[in-house]
Design a protein around this motif. Sequence first.
Motif, PDB file in Angstrom:
ATOM      1  N   ARG A 175      -5.891   2.420  -2.905  1.00  0.00           N
ATOM      2  CA  ARG A 175      -4.928   1.420  -3.385  1.00  0.00           C
ATOM      3  C   ARG A 175      -4.661   1.538  -4.888  1.00  0.00           C
ATOM      4  O   ARG A 175      -3.521   1.436  -5.336  1.00  0.00           O
ATOM      5  CB  ARG A 175      -5.449   0.018  -3.069  1.00  0.00           C
ATOM      6  N   ASN A 176      -5.701   1.732  -5.670  1.00  0.00           N
ATOM      7  CA  ASN A 176      -5.559   1.730  -7.131  1.00  0.00           C
ATOM      8  C   ASN A 176      -5.615   3.128  -7.735  1.00  0.00           C
ATOM      9  O   ASN A 176      -5.830   3.274  -8.938  1.00  0.00           O
ATOM     10  CB  ASN A 176      -6.654   0.848  -7.749  1.00  0.00           C
TER      11      ASN A 176
ATOM     12  N   TYR B  70      -4.363   2.939   7.503  1.00  0.00           N
ATOM     13  CA  TYR B  70      -4.632   1.742   6.705  1.00  0.00           C
ATOM     14  C   TYR B  70      -5.882   1.906   5.857  1.00  0.00           C
ATOM     15  O   TYR B  70      -5.895   1.576   4.662  1.00  0.00           O
ATOM     16  CB  TYR B  70      -4.769   0.516   7.609  1.00  0.00           C
TER      17      TYR B  70
ATOM     18  N   LEU C  29       0.823  -1.206   0.000  1.00  0.00           N
ATOM     19  CA  LEU C  29       0.000   0.000   0.000  1.00  0.00           C
ATOM     20  C   LEU C  29       0.859   1.259   0.000  1.00  0.00           C
ATOM     21  O   LEU C  29       1.947   1.281   0.575  1.00  0.00           O
ATOM     22  CB  LEU C  29      -0.924   0.022   1.223  1.00  0.00           C
TER      23      LEU C  29
ATOM     24  N   ALA D 131      -5.120   4.220   2.954  1.00  0.00           N
ATOM     25  CA  ALA D 131      -4.242   3.587   1.965  1.00  0.00           C
ATOM     26  C   ALA D 131      -4.978   2.503   1.185  1.00  0.00           C
ATOM     27  O   ALA D 131      -4.788   2.349  -0.029  1.00  0.00           O
ATOM     28  CB  ALA D 131      -3.014   3.003   2.661  1.00  0.00           C
ATOM     29  N   GLU D 132      -5.832   1.750   1.858  1.00  0.00           N
ATOM     30  CA  GLU D 132      -6.603   0.697   1.188  1.00  0.00           C
ATOM     31  C   GLU D 132      -7.628   1.307   0.227  1.00  0.00           C
ATOM     32  O   GLU D 132      -7.807   0.820  -0.894  1.00  0.00           O
ATOM     33  CB  GLU D 132      -7.308  -0.175   2.234  1.00  0.00           C
TER      34      GLU D 132
END
Length: 285
Positions: free
Chosen positions: A229-230, A222, A63, A225-226
């Motif tokens: 992610r893309n 987290y 990530l 970042a998740e």
Amino acid sequence: LIKPDEGGYGCIQPWPELGDATLQEELDALRKGRPLPLGVRAAECARTDGEARARGVSLFDGLHIPESHATLPSCVSPATIRIMESKGFKAGKIKASANLAASLERLTMLASMVPSWRWRLDFNGSLNENDALKFWKSLPHHLKTRIDFIEDPCPFSIQSWERLVDAGMPLALDMGSDVEHQPAISIRIVKPAREATPEYLYEPPVFTTVMDHPVGQLWAVYQAAEYYRNSLPTEIPLCGLCTHLLFEPDPFIDPMGGMNPQVAVPGGAGLGFGEILENIPWQTL
């Protein structure tokens, strides 16, 4: 901090001043198996963290950690702001108050120190609609053009916020946020400690912590970042994830890094801090 029998760790950090239940109420509800909102989210954090620890992997593997604005307390010094600028911070966020003259004076003073920075103000709903409009109209043009958003200038209602939008005010919604509050007229501030990320958002959300324990702060890191992610770096807004800089150093704070707009994540499985967390003297609820 909580540690369910299934493993993993979470953080419950109430702010009763902003309408949360007290910590005791949260813990009592957790004990009875009927957790309140903060307890529900802390349990979700612990479940996710525990699953990663069981696999021996870090939640942050693969990530990219979004960059953040600088959260500036009222006691921040000019020297600190200039150091933050030199370390790569590009925007500042300040708490504003119902004292409009004082809020304008502080923004003007801070903005003059770092001419390249953009600004984010949070009134915590302390104004009414007319005072919010008055504040916006009092800003000189050169300051208006440097405002990313004004968060919760007054309590949310479609009518009052549409009036502020019509006046040109860029808005962000945090307090009392839920799916019924139409995000089309504002940026959503998402605090993973309080809510799951809404499924439908018109604008990229700004993830922030609730200035909680580093376990809770890293849960927000987290989740941000998740979510992104893309996404390309240019598609990710500055978040509010560097609140560890507001705390005194300790074994939890230190691994999160120093004066940098990108949080450093600790090593180890899950959210990290494995050995430290294991050695805490836990009490049974």
